[in-house]
Enzyme design. Sequence first.
Site, short mmCIF file in Angstrom:
data_model
loop_
_atom_site.label_atom_id
_atom_site.label_comp_id
_atom_site.label_asym_id
_atom_site.label_seq_id
_atom_site.Cartn_x
_atom_site.Cartn_y
_atom_site.Cartn_z
N ARG A 28 6.75 0.57 -1.89
CA ARG A 28 5.82 1.71 -1.96
C ARG A 28 4.46 1.27 -2.50
NH1 ARG A 28 2.52 4.08 -5.48
NH2 ARG A 28 4.08 3.78 -7.12
N HIS A 221 4.42 -0.67 -16.47
CA HIS A 221 3.97 -1.02 -15.13
C HIS A 221 2.67 -1.82 -15.26
CE1 HIS A 221 3.60 0.24 -10.70
NE2 HIS A 221 2.47 -0.40 -10.95
N HIS A 223 -0.18 -4.72 -14.11
CA HIS A 223 -0.82 -5.50 -13.05
C HIS A 223 -1.30 -6.82 -13.67
CE1 HIS A 223 -1.43 -2.33 -9.75
NE2 HIS A 223 -0.59 -1.83 -10.63
N CYS A 254 -4.13 -0.95 -6.08
CA CYS A 254 -4.33 0.49 -6.07
C CYS A 254 -5.50 0.79 -5.15
CB CYS A 254 -4.63 1.01 -7.47
SG CYS A 254 -4.98 2.79 -7.49
N ASN A 263 0.61 -6.23 -8.52
CA ASN A 263 1.57 -5.92 -9.57
C ASN A 263 2.22 -7.19 -10.09
OD1 ASN A 263 1.96 -2.85 -9.54
ND2 ASN A 263 2.11 -3.35 -7.37
#
Length: 313
Positions: A28, A221, A223, A254, A263
């Site tokens: 995703r 999460h 990056h 993003c 990521n």
Amino acid sequence: MTTPRTLPMTVPAQDLPARVRIHEVGARDGLQNEKAVVPTGVKAEFIHRLAASGLTTVEATSFVHPKWVPQLADAEDLFPRLADIGGVALPVLVPNERGLDRALALGARRIAVFGSATETFAARNLNRTVDESLAMFEPVVARAKADKVHVRGYLSMCFGDPWEGPVPVHQVVRVAKALMDLGCDELSLGDTIGVATPGHVQTLLAELNEEGVPTDTIGVHFHDTYGQALSNTLAALQHGVTTVDASAGGLGGCPYAKSATGNLATEDLVWMLQGLGIETGVDLDALTATSVWLAEQLGRPSPSRTVRALSVR
């Protein structure tokens, strides 16, 4: 004949979790940032391979309007192709009640809403203020919980914003607590542009605890824009966090924050966790093979250092 892999050597560190659940976002968050639209069949095969590698949570797609994220416009076609995957959670992103309707109609049992800790990103990503976005999420979360659907709350720009700069910890805590007060089951703290450092991570986690958000409901999460994703993850583990978001092969970014690079690569994370003796249930060789396969489909090498190292053995 393949030589058995004996590295990394397992050397546990004190006061770390025994097991970490990896929330895989490559299908995703990774693919939504690709310039070209990946065929639905390739996405379905990718998710099947990720599940077969031992990952227990694989975020499948997004029910955002196709105009905003055309790379994931095939959600209605893709999700039914995953029906034969057993024992693996397949959460999907929903921005509003319409997205929730679409997801529930296909049998989704785990959803995620996505908010922002800053006003500028909320305006660019959701065309709303922070408080207006929370108001939009309220009926989504309420309806999902009434239907016994698990809800994750994503919070972006927790450590820095490309337009607003540093984001005060108390500002992040306010929005994070508001998301949880809506009824979210878990909270994912997003370092959307990769500017976090370990002390900042631990301070934010401590402040959330003080405001009543327990550690066992929090995921991280990160990056890797400045190469800090693994060190920040270790800081979170030291605080007791046991859910870490990662993307196979280091895919992603993003589309609404151009300074956001990839990521944290799932393979890089698993390498570190294996060395620390922390269980994940993931077969690193199978996962690496999956990322090599996907890189071939995309026509470019994986940015993951672990994938590159293991794929030339």
